[in-house]
Write an enzyme that holds these catalytic residues in place. Structure first.
Site, short mmCIF file in Angstrom:
data_model
loop_
_atom_site.label_atom_id
_atom_site.label_comp_id
_atom_site.label_asym_id
_atom_site.label_seq_id
_atom_site.Cartn_x
_atom_site.Cartn_y
_atom_site.Cartn_z
N ASP A 76 2.87 -13.66 4.37
CA ASP A 76 2.58 -12.45 5.14
C ASP A 76 1.30 -11.80 4.63
OD1 ASP A 76 2.97 -10.45 7.00
OD2 ASP A 76 4.32 -9.29 5.70
N GLU A 82 -4.24 -11.59 6.41
CA GLU A 82 -5.45 -11.50 7.27
C GLU A 82 -6.75 -11.50 6.47
OE1 GLU A 82 -2.63 -9.65 7.61
OE2 GLU A 82 -1.98 -11.01 9.19
N ASP A 95 4.00 -7.52 13.85
CA ASP A 95 4.83 -6.31 13.96
C ASP A 95 4.84 -5.78 15.38
OD1 ASP A 95 5.09 -6.74 11.29
OD2 ASP A 95 3.81 -5.07 10.67
C1 GLC Z 1 4.62 -6.72 7.33
C2 GLC Z 1 5.22 -7.90 8.08
C3 GLC Z 1 6.69 -7.65 8.30
C4 GLC Z 1 7.38 -7.43 6.95
C5 GLC Z 1 6.71 -6.27 6.21
C6 GLC Z 1 7.27 -6.09 4.81
O1 GLC Z 1 4.63 -5.59 8.11
O2 GLC Z 1 4.57 -8.14 9.29
O3 GLC Z 1 7.28 -8.72 8.99
O4 GLC Z 1 8.72 -7.14 7.15
O5 GLC Z 1 5.32 -6.50 6.12
O6 GLC Z 1 7.09 -7.23 4.06
#
Ligand code: GLC
Length: 752
Positions: free
Chosen positions: A387, A390, A458
């Protein structure tokens, strides 16, 4: 600002299996990769060409070209590239001379300061599809887009850019098709006739080369096949990752993870995967466990395994600045983190607070990163969620002078997430010793399909986002991505029970079926919605498990041809104008035969467009003629899902997890039709790479209505099917009884 034009060709020569064309300003090279793929790369004089992260194939050694009076022509069996020499212009035609895509005569390629741009002719009827994860309609004509991987939390259905970069689009006009992949990792932009008074389309980037691959195959399936030949295809996903996945930010303790898993089993709701989001870590330090809340990871995972659950854990790129933290110390000592030009380490803040960022473009760093997964894999984790890559840092504005090796941030940004998932994939594949790891990434670039599944980030708990999410999945499929999820239920905000039910009814047809929600949002497990709705959600999840033989075979197709599992109708019904109608554009084919019409939770009837052919509603076998829109009921218990006449859909009885053997019967469902049809059924052990050495079970199932016959080809491969029996289940046939037979490897013909 200085505008530099490409100018006239001074010399044309052959060099290293390419054509080299020199102008006063630049050097252009042309390679032929296959009869349908030609690459053009224009670099400013003195600049070394960019490297590619996407392309894995090599050009042909030889091709045919000839110099005419004021042009050079390259001819293949499928394509003709006409290169105008005064000034230098590139125009593509079919072999018999029909225009596919031509440079704008006036502007062609030029530089605006460091920006490189290509202006192309816009045909009056030209449509544009693709660019992957992009807002807007299926037909992108009249829109413009930017690629700049962004942590787009709180995005709306019109936000651009989002998390991923896929600078690959498909153009359609005059009954012809082409594809164009602009392989440039800098911030890039595409304008499909938005602001040029319908005169031109154009694309370019803030830096780097005008480096593109032109695909001249006719038909979207062929273009996707060529594009994924060039950039690679996915491997078979672990079967468990195709089951239902339950996620949340976060299940806060081992106890909670186990409780939720247990509830699934108690209530007989099938599921395969539990997730640990960031709170399983110690202070958000990657590759650690929180000793209080997750004191015994192996014990927890063993208990999950005993319940037939797999665990996926999240990792982020940011390495916390903490003198007692192994990865911090090693990364600093070995110079693995991004720096400023003066050598100081770059610091950005993310969940752990102040962090450094590994340079995933460096192979040594990827190996170091990949090897660190033992703290997760040793206790039994087999799925790794990448995650914030980017990369995200609070403020989102990482300075452009931040360096990753010898490259600056603007050139690195769009491939950073892909390279992180590459390191994760390579490392965990090694650690899991022959088992397939499951990798999920948020940021991506072309070629990511080789390493990882993706999800669309998200989203929000609204009907609008549910429908938008499907458009994103459909568009990402055109860019060679097949294993794709959306946060079912919506990440931000709380869904109404009705939306939750509806989204779960779409879930069986989302390639990756994962339920997820943000911190502080309502609980989302199937039992949170009252008995009546729980029963509906349970049925939907069961539907997913019934369809797994069909879904697994569909992913096999992705590994062979690049064709995605969820397919915009534009792939197979390209010239049917209705499929681009914004009212019907969310519809898609799921695999070869199933058509799904996503519907807002607030509608209990809706209009569905059925393309040419006959169709049956999956839930009732009611028959419809295609080439028209039909109004059908769409209560929460019955999403409009149809099967094409002649459709062959292998299914199984409900199991509670992919690790259960089931009843050993492979059900072959066939819907009557006038046209013959065939389906390639594929099975393997679902968890190792033995299939790459021939340990699979594959056969073609054919339906021939003229001969009134269903036949099975001899099985290829050495895997023994987990189904000892097969049962033919007929739909739309009068008075034909189910047939049950042994599943041996021989050819078999059933007449009805
Ligand atoms: C980011 C991710 C989400 C995750 C969060 C906490 O917002 O896109 O899926 O739950 O981080 O890790």
């Amino acid at each position: 600002m200085q505008i530099d034009i490409l100018g006239n060709a001074d010399t044309v020569t052959e060099r290293d299996s390419s054509l080299l064309i020199q102008t006063a300003e630049a050097e252009a090279r042309v390679w032929v990769y296959s009869p349908t793929i030609i690459r053009v790369c224009v670099t400013r004089n003195g600049k070394a060409p960019d490297e590619s992260f996407a392309v894995i194939e090599k050009p042909l050694d030889n091709f045919t070209w000839q110099k005419l009076y004021d042009t050079v022509e390259i001819d293949t069996s499928a394509l003709k590239l006409v290169i105008g020499l005064h000034p230098l212009r590139f125009s593509f035609f079919t072999a018999d001379g029909k225009p596919l895509s031509e440079d704008d005569e006036r502007f062609g390629i030029n530089w605006q300061a460091d920006r490189v741009v290509n202006y192309r002719k816009l045909y009056p009827d030209e449509k544009f599809l693709g660019l992957g994860e992009k807002a807007g309609d299926l037909n992108r004509r009249g829109c413009n887009y930017v690629n700049w991987n962004t942590d787009a939390s709180l995005h709306t259905i019109t936000t651009d850019p989002l998390y991923k970069t896929f600078p690959f689009f498909i153009g359609l006009h005059g009954g012809l098709s082409y594809g164009l992949f602009f392989d440039n990792t800098h911030r890039s932009f595409f304008d499909f006739g938005a602001t040029t008074d319908e005169q031109m389309s154009w694309f370019g980037a803030d830096g780097g080369d005008m480096n593109y691959y032109f695909f001249g195959a006719q038909g979207l399936r062929n273009i996707i096949e060529d594009y994924t030949w060039l950039t690679g295809r996915m491997e078979m996903p672990p079967l468990w990752s195709l089951g239902y996945q339950q996620c949340r930010w976060s299940y806060m303790s081992a106890q909670e993870v186990l409780d939720v898993a247990r509830r699934f089993r108690e209530r007989n709701i099938p599921a395969d995967v539990m997730y640990c989001d960031i709170d399983y870590m110690d202070g958000y330090k990657i590759f650690t466990w929180n000793k209080e809340t997750f004191p015994d990871p192996k014990g927890m995972i063993d208990e999950l395994k005993a319940m037939n659950f797999k665990l996926v854990t999240i990792v982020d790129p940011g390495i916390k600045i903490d003198a007692d933290y192994k990865q911090y110390k090693e990364g600093v000592d070995r110079g693995y983190f991004a720096t400023y030009p003066n050598g100081e380490l770059y610091v950005g803040s993310v969940w752990p607070g102040r962090c450094h960022f590994p340079d995933f473009l460096n192979e040594e760093v990827r190996e170091w990163w990949g090897a660190a997964f033992t703290t997760l894999a040793d206790p039994g984790v087999e799925g790794f969620w990448n995650d914030m890559n980017e990369p995200a840092a609070w403020g989102q504005n990482m300075p452009w002078m931040v360096k990753f090796g010898d490259k600056f941030m603007p050139e690195v940004r769009n491939v950073y997430g892909m390279q992180m998932s590459r390191g994760t994939y390579d490392g965990t594949k090694r650690i899991l010793k022959g088992k397939r790891p499951f990798i999920l990434t948020r940021a991506a670039y072309c070629g990511t399909q080789r390493y990882s599944a993706i999800w669309t980030g998200d989203n929000a708990a609204t009907d609008e986002h549910m429908l938008f999410g499907q458009r994103l999945v459909n568009s990402l499929g055109l860019a060679g991505m097949s294993m794709i999820g959306v946060d079912i239920g919506g990440f931000m905000g709380n869904p109404t029970p009705e939306l939750m039910v509806r989204w779960n009814s779409l879930g069986p047809y989302v390639p990756m079926f994962r339920n997820h929600a943000a911190l502080g949002m309502s609980m989302r497990e199937p039992w949170q919605w009252g008995d009546e709705y729980e029963a509906v959600i349970k049925k939907d999840i069961e539907q997913r498990y019934k369809l797994l033989p069909y879904i697994y075979s569909g992913f096999y197709q992705s590994t062979q041809t690049g064709l995605p599992l969820a397919r915009t109708l534009a792939i197979d019904y390209t010239t049917d104008e209705s499929v681009y109608d914004p009212f019907y554009q969310n519809q898609f084919l799921f695999g070869d035969s199933i058509l799904v019409a996503p519907v807002a939770s607030t509608f209990d009837s809706c209009d569905v467009y059925l393309p040419a052919g006959d169709w049956y509603r999956l839930s009732s076998d009611e028959k419809f003629n295609g080439n028209q829109s039909v109004t059908v009921p769409s209560p929460l218990t019955d999403l409009p899902v149809f099967v094409k006449a002649g459709g062959i859909v292998p299914m199984q009885s409900v199991i509670q997890s992919t690790n259960e053997p089931g009843d050993g019967i492979l059900q072959i469902h066939i819907w009557n039709g006038d046209e013959p049809n065939a389906f390639v059924y594929y099975e393997d052990d679902g968890s190792t790479y033995a299939y790459q050495e021939g340990v699979y079970h594959k056969r073609t199932i054919s339906f021939d209505p003229q001969k009134k016959e269903v036949s099975f080809s001899r099985v290829e491969g050495s895997h023994t099917s987990k189904y000892s029996k097969m049962r033919l289940v007929w739909h739309g046939f009068e008075g034909v009884d189910e047939v049950e037979m042994d599943n041996n490897n021989e050819t078999l013909t059933i007449n009805y």
